[in-house]
Design a protein around this motif. Structure first.
Motif, PDB file in Angstrom:
ATOM      1  N   THR A 166      28.709  49.302   8.465  1.00 51.24           N
ATOM      2  CA  THR A 166      28.885  49.013   9.823  1.00 51.24           C
ATOM      3  C   THR A 166      30.331  49.443  10.291  1.00 51.24           C
ATOM      4  OG1 THR A 166      29.484  46.870   9.594  1.00 51.24           O
ATOM      5  CG2 THR A 166      27.556  47.237   9.481  1.00 51.24           C
ATOM      6  N   HIS A 167      30.162  49.456  11.772  1.00 54.45           N
ATOM      7  CA  HIS A 167      31.649  49.606  12.320  1.00 54.45           C
ATOM      8  C   HIS A 167      32.560  48.336  12.099  1.00 54.45           C
ATOM      9  CE1 HIS A 167      30.714  53.081  14.875  1.00 54.45           C
ATOM     10  NE2 HIS A 167      29.293  52.470  14.964  1.00 54.45           N
ATOM     11  N   ARG A 168      32.221  47.066  12.077  1.00 56.08           N
ATOM     12  CA  ARG A 168      32.958  46.097  11.366  1.00 56.08           C
ATOM     13  C   ARG A 168      33.811  46.453   9.771  1.00 56.08           C
ATOM     14  NH1 ARG A 168      32.009  40.418   9.219  1.00 56.08           N
ATOM     15  NH2 ARG A 168      33.883  39.163   9.887  1.00 56.08           N
ATOM     16  N   ASN A 169      32.668  47.056   8.889  1.00 60.21           N
ATOM     17  CA  ASN A 169      32.856  47.286   7.715  1.00 60.21           C
ATOM     18  C   ASN A 169      34.163  48.160   7.738  1.00 60.21           C
ATOM     19  OD1 ASN A 169      29.581  47.388   6.588  1.00 60.21           O
ATOM     20  ND2 ASN A 169      30.924  45.717   6.628  1.00 60.21           N
ATOM     21  N   VAL A 170      34.190  49.342   8.624  1.00 61.98           N
ATOM     22  CA  VAL A 170      34.964  50.261   8.570  1.00 61.98           C
ATOM     23  C   VAL A 170      36.337  49.727   9.277  1.00 61.98           C
ATOM     24  CG1 VAL A 170      35.512  52.725   9.544  1.00 61.98           C
ATOM     25  CG2 VAL A 170      33.308  52.069   8.764  1.00 61.98           C
ATOM     26  N   VAL A 171      36.404  49.166  10.249  1.00 60.03           N
ATOM     27  CA  VAL A 171      37.762  48.618  10.839  1.00 60.03           C
ATOM     28  C   VAL A 171      38.528  47.437   9.799  1.00 60.03           C
ATOM     29  CG1 VAL A 171      38.831  47.290  12.587  1.00 60.03           C
ATOM     30  CG2 VAL A 171      36.757  49.054  13.325  1.00 60.03           C
ATOM     31  N   ASN A 172      37.761  46.675   9.206  1.00 59.54           N
ATOM     32  CA  ASN A 172      38.218  45.773   8.191  1.00 59.54           C
ATOM     33  C   ASN A 172      38.863  46.640   7.252  1.00 59.54           C
ATOM     34  OD1 ASN A 172      38.673  43.030   6.624  1.00 59.54           O
ATOM     35  ND2 ASN A 172      37.487  44.420   5.395  1.00 59.54           N
ATOM     36  N   THR A 173      38.235  47.544   6.669  1.00 61.53           N
ATOM     37  CA  THR A 173      38.734  48.438   5.491  1.00 61.53           C
ATOM     38  C   THR A 173      40.006  49.023   6.064  1.00 61.53           C
ATOM     39  OG1 THR A 173      36.552  48.635   4.659  1.00 61.53           O
ATOM     40  CG2 THR A 173      38.231  50.159   3.946  1.00 61.53           C
ATOM     41  N   ALA A 174      40.004  49.666   7.107  1.00 60.98           N
ATOM     42  CA  ALA A 174      41.356  50.404   7.531  1.00 60.98           C
ATOM     43  C   ALA A 174      42.484  49.572   7.608  1.00 60.98           C
ATOM     44  CB  ALA A 174      40.888  51.126   8.967  1.00 60.98           C
ATOM     45  N   GLN A 175      42.258  48.321   8.190  1.00 59.93           N
ATOM     46  CA  GLN A 175      43.240  47.136   8.370  1.00 59.93           C
ATOM     47  C   GLN A 175      43.594  46.835   7.079  1.00 59.93           C
ATOM     48  OE1 GLN A 175      41.285  44.306  10.865  1.00 59.93           O
ATOM     49  NE2 GLN A 175      42.111  45.290  12.669  1.00 59.93           N
ATOM     50  N   ALA A 176      42.764  46.490   5.920  1.00 60.85           N
ATOM     51  CA  ALA A 176      43.069  46.016   4.741  1.00 60.85           C
ATOM     52  C   ALA A 176      43.811  47.031   3.985  1.00 60.85           C
ATOM     53  CB  ALA A 176      41.826  45.626   3.996  1.00 60.85           C
ATOM     54  N   CYS A 177      43.393  48.234   4.060  1.00 61.71           N
ATOM     55  CA  CYS A 177      44.121  49.417   3.214  1.00 61.71           C
ATOM     56  C   CYS A 177      45.586  49.498   3.892  1.00 61.71           C
ATOM     57  CB  CYS A 177      43.386  50.657   3.705  1.00 61.71           C
ATOM     58  SG  CYS A 177      41.835  50.712   2.584  1.00 61.71           S
ATOM     59  N   ALA A 178      45.764  49.499   5.000  1.00 60.84           N
ATOM     60  CA  ALA A 178      46.986  49.488   5.671  1.00 60.84           C
ATOM     61  C   ALA A 178      47.797  48.309   5.041  1.00 60.84           C
ATOM     62  CB  ALA A 178      47.016  49.630   7.095  1.00 60.84           C
ATOM     63  N   LYS A 179      47.457  47.419   5.073  1.00 60.67           N
ATOM     64  CA  LYS A 179      48.198  46.007   4.681  1.00 60.67           C
ATOM     65  C   LYS A 179      48.371  46.251   3.168  1.00 60.67           C
ATOM     66  CE  LYS A 179      49.722  41.843   4.444  1.00 60.67           C
ATOM     67  NZ  LYS A 179      51.260  41.248   5.375  1.00 60.67           N
ATOM     68  N   VAL A 180      47.564  46.458   2.318  1.00 61.36           N
ATOM     69  CA  VAL A 180      47.757  46.582   0.871  1.00 61.36           C
ATOM     70  C   VAL A 180      48.622  47.504   0.381  1.00 61.36           C
ATOM     71  CG1 VAL A 180      46.706  47.225  -1.404  1.00 61.36           C
ATOM     72  CG2 VAL A 180      45.582  45.430   0.300  1.00 61.36           C
ATOM     73  N   PHE A 181      48.564  48.783   1.159  1.00 65.53           N
ATOM     74  CA  PHE A 181      49.243  49.940   0.925  1.00 65.53           C
ATOM     75  C   PHE A 181      50.899  49.825   1.526  1.00 65.53           C
ATOM     76  CE2 PHE A 181      45.083  52.338   0.441  1.00 65.53           C
ATOM     77  CZ  PHE A 181      44.867  51.583  -0.768  1.00 65.53           C
ATOM     78  N   GLY A 182      50.968  48.887   2.314  1.00 62.69           N
ATOM     79  CA  GLY A 182      52.100  49.017   3.268  1.00 62.69           C
ATOM     80  C   GLY A 182      52.157  50.266   4.413  1.00 62.69           C
ATOM     81  N   SER A 183      51.170  50.647   4.657  1.00 62.42           N
ATOM     82  CA  SER A 183      51.270  51.978   5.448  1.00 62.42           C
ATOM     83  C   SER A 183      51.787  51.634   6.989  1.00 62.42           C
ATOM     84  CB  SER A 183      49.698  52.825   5.384  1.00 62.42           C
ATOM     85  OG  SER A 183      49.455  53.093   4.086  1.00 62.42           O
ATOM     86  N   THR A 184      52.246  52.684   7.539  1.00 61.18           N
ATOM     87  CA  THR A 184      52.587  52.482   8.935  1.00 61.18           C
ATOM     88  C   THR A 184      52.177  53.823   9.693  1.00 61.18           C
ATOM     89  OG1 THR A 184      54.851  53.605   8.847  1.00 61.18           O
ATOM     90  CG2 THR A 184      54.721  51.184   8.072  1.00 61.18           C
ATOM     91  N   SER A 185      52.491  54.062  11.012  1.00 69.10           N
ATOM     92  CA  SER A 185      52.083  55.108  11.579  1.00 69.10           C
ATOM     93  C   SER A 185      52.854  56.224  11.419  1.00 69.10           C
ATOM     94  CB  SER A 185      52.338  55.058  13.386  1.00 69.10           C
ATOM     95  OG  SER A 185      53.580  54.599  13.628  1.00 69.10           O
ATOM     96  N   TRP A 186      54.100  56.209  10.430  1.00 67.68           N
ATOM     97  CA  TRP A 186      54.688  57.452  10.176  1.00 67.68           C
ATOM     98  C   TRP A 186      54.498  57.684   8.818  1.00 67.68           C
ATOM     99  CZ3 TRP A 186      57.275  59.237  13.975  1.00 67.68           C
ATOM    100  CH2 TRP A 186      57.748  58.225  15.083  1.00 67.68           C
ATOM    101  N   ASP A 187      53.309  57.399   8.239  1.00 71.27           N
ATOM    102  CA  ASP A 187      52.904  57.728   6.951  1.00 71.27           C
ATOM    103  C   ASP A 187      52.120  59.134   7.082  1.00 71.27           C
ATOM    104  OD1 ASP A 187      53.364  56.182   4.290  1.00 71.27           O
ATOM    105  OD2 ASP A 187      52.700  54.770   5.663  1.00 71.27           O
ATOM    106  N   VAL A 188      52.454  59.889   6.004  1.00 73.11           N
ATOM    107  CA  VAL A 188      51.301  61.253   5.746  1.00 73.11           C
ATOM    108  C   VAL A 188      50.850  61.016   4.590  1.00 73.11           C
ATOM    109  CG1 VAL A 188      51.771  63.744   5.691  1.00 73.11           C
ATOM    110  CG2 VAL A 188      53.439  62.447   6.656  1.00 73.11           C
ATOM    111  N   ASP A 189      49.308  61.117   4.732  1.00 76.52           N
ATOM    112  CA  ASP A 189      48.433  60.937   3.740  1.00 76.52           C
ATOM    113  C   ASP A 189      47.986  62.319   3.131  1.00 76.52           C
ATOM    114  OD1 ASP A 189      46.600  57.896   3.299  1.00 76.52           O
ATOM    115  OD2 ASP A 189      48.438  58.103   4.440  1.00 76.52           O
ATOM    116  N   LEU A 190      47.945  62.494   1.892  1.00 77.14           N
ATOM    117  CA  LEU A 190      47.541  63.596   1.380  1.00 77.14           C
ATOM    118  C   LEU A 190      45.935  63.164   0.748  1.00 77.14           C
ATOM    119  CD1 LEU A 190      47.371  66.727   0.469  1.00 77.14           C
ATOM    120  CD2 LEU A 190      48.382  65.687  -1.770  1.00 77.14           C
ATOM    121  N   ILE A 191      44.849  63.658   1.188  1.00 73.24           N
ATOM    122  CA  ILE A 191      43.572  63.413   0.797  1.00 73.24           C
ATOM    123  C   ILE A 191      42.964  64.689   0.076  1.00 73.24           C
ATOM    124  CG2 ILE A 191      40.959  63.161   1.510  1.00 73.24           C
ATOM    125  CD1 ILE A 191      41.756  61.975   3.972  1.00 73.24           C
ATOM    126  N   MET A 192      43.216  64.301  -1.565  1.00 69.43           N
ATOM    127  CA  MET A 192      42.792  64.926  -2.361  1.00 69.43           C
ATOM    128  C   MET A 192      41.279  65.031  -2.992  1.00 69.43           C
ATOM    129  SD  MET A 192      46.233  65.236  -4.773  1.00 69.43           S
ATOM    130  CE  MET A 192      46.153  63.357  -5.354  1.00 69.43           C
TER     131      MET A 192
END
Length: 524
Positions: A166-192
């Protein structure tokens, strides 16, 4: 709007450029092809910018995005397409060959778009994603529990099932990942990893879009290319299985690359040996190392080990992520206490709605608000979560339970091991015996006896692999990086014979709660 959103080979799109392409594709889907809320659009694409555009366009008009594994063969794709019942199907230039033979069986598919060359029954993908400017239009009116996507499970334990995200699942996951990884808007993610799997799509892409950070996309992993991208694009974060990081460290290009920007290294999907953790800490002294994981049924991430515990608790998956609860139960559903092994149950905002058009499997797996994962796990005295095995992968030898992860951790500690996996094989006397598959590091040599001797110094005798098979090829894995143990069990090997070796406290029940939940918006 001018911050880089997506980098892919020679292409660089700002958020404004990405939004324009998404708007054009969404307009075409809705106005020209009649895609509305609840309609499915299936794609069979490897990593590419078009995948990102289509995902955002389909979900913005209320459609349901169905990413199919681009590595599947015709007869593997067919039942998933028939199950999802998409109105529109999109194929890549390199995947069209598997779809063409089954076109006559694709009931209900109204439009087929392809990259590159296309046949008489198809239309060019550019008709969706390119063309004249489209007017801005209001997004579809959606509720939190509306479907965003249907993603088929990896199929490590049986027939793949379509998980309703669901859309709620996706938004929660995005927020949780940002929190757990300490990510910010200045990050650069490499998707391998593949975008058609939840790790690439939700844990990385959706997190980056939520934060407004930059995504560097690889079509497929190559160690030298990954190192080049980390240096050139000043990549700060990536996620993969431990083997990928070994290959990067062993790459001849590694010593000459400036990789100082790489500050968050997330690994999971397989045991990570302490030796690799030490090597990564030495190679990236300023980086956080995070062991993390989850299931498709949980949208992706459900647990993670804090980086300060990477070595002290090597092998543990740490704690539930924000807005997630975990509980260990026995076969009767009774909660178990610290140290006791039982089935892992998960609950929270990331847990999917169930399986698409499969009420029986949904009722078996999603019960009383809890996801029954099928994973065997325990919680230690400090509250850290440890995954022991899949219920179906546990080996029972002469009545003794043997958890494959425990044996695999020892195999990974063997200095010459690159990859390892353990399965049970039938035995006429003991029921099952332990068989290990080992891939050695490049240039290393070892014998079966040498490996068994090493295991015998670290394991009880009944856990030591009776059989060791040294492979010349990598272990078979699904797109999420998990080992296909069903294929290993089916592979030919020595017939087990008799084994003459001799060879078993209740504590307070516990429910683990996600860390940092208060910092996540709308987690309830």
């Amino acid at each position: 709007p001018h911050r880089p959103a997506l980098i892919y080979e020679g292409l660089r799109w700002s958020y404004w450029e990405l939004s324009q392409r998404v708007n054009r594709a969404a307009f075409s889907l809705r106005e020209r092809y009649g895609i509305h809320k609840g309609d499915r659009v299936a794609v069979v694409l490897n990593n590419c910018p078009e995948f990102v555009v289509l995902y955002l366009a389909v979900t913005s008009v209320g459609g349901v995005f169905v990413p199919l594994n681009a590595r599947l063969k015709s007869q593997e794709l067919l039942p998933q397409i028939l199950k999802a019942k998409p109105r529109v199907l999109v194929a890549g230039e390199d995947t069209w060959g598997e779809l063409e033979p089954i076109l006559g069986q694709l009931r209900g598919v109204e439009r087929i778009f392809t990259q590159g060359a296309h046949g008489p029954a198809t239309e060019p993908l550019e008709a969706l994603t390119e063309g004249t400017e489209a007017p801005q239009f209001p997004l579809a009116q959606l509720q939190e529990e509306d479907l965003s996507s249907i993603i088929f499970t990896s199929g490590t334990t049986g027939t793949p099932k379509g998980v309703m995200i669901t859309h709620r699942n996706v938004v929660n996951t995005a927020q949780a990942c940002a929190k757990v990884f300490g990510s910010t808007s200045w990050d650069v993610d490499l998707i391998m990893v593949p975008l058609f799997h939840v790790t690439g799509l939700h844990t990385q892409l959706c997190k980056s879009l939520y934060l407004g950070s930059t995504t560097v996309l690889m079509r497929e992993f190559k160690a030298h290319k990954a190192l080049e991208l980390i240096e050139r694009e000043r990549v700060t974060l990536s996620i993969s299985v431990p083997t990928i990081y070994w290959l990067m460290l062993l790459c001849p290009d590694f010593p000459r690359r400036d990789l100082g920007s790489f500050r968050t290294i997330v690994y999971g999907g397989a045991p990570c040996p302490p030796e690799l953790i030490v090597r990564l800490q030495e190679a990236f002294p300023g980086a956080s190392l995070i062991n993390a994981g989850g299931l498709t049924e949980g949208t992706s991430l459900q647990y993670a080990l804090p980086p300060q515990d990477a070595l002290r608790k090597a092998g543990s998956v740490g704690f539930p992520t924000p807005c997630t609860e975990a509980m260990i139960v026995d076969e009767t559903g009774l909660q178990l206490g610290p140290g006791e092994v039982g089935e892992l149950l998960l609950k929270g905002a990331g847990i999917a709605r169930g399986y698409w058009e499969d009420p029986l499997e949904t009722a078996k797996t999603f019960k009383g608000g809890w996801l029954h994962t099928g994973d065997l796990a325990r919680v230690d005295q400090e509250g850290y979560l440890w995954l022991m095995d899949r219920k179906k992968d546990m080996i029972i030898r002469a009545g003794e339970n043997i958890y494959s992860v425990e044996v695999e951790n020892v195999l990974y500690a063997f200095p010459k091991t690159l990859e390892a996996a353990v399965v049970g094989v039938p035995d006429a006397i003991f029921g099952e015996q332990v068989k290990a598959y080992v891939v050695l590091k490049q240039g290393e040599l070892a014998t079966e006896g040498e490996i068994r001797d090493f295991c015998s110094r670290h394991l009880a005798d009944y856990k030591v692999p009776r059989f060791v098979e040294i492979l010349r090829e990598p272990l078979p894995r699904n797109p999420g990086g998990k080992v296909r143990k069903d294929l290993l069990r089916a592979s030919p090997g020595p017939c087990p014979g008799p084994d003459t070796r001799a060879d078993v406290v209740k504590r307070p029940a516990m429910i683990l709660t996600g860390q940092g939940c208060d910092d996540i918006e709308r987690c309830q």
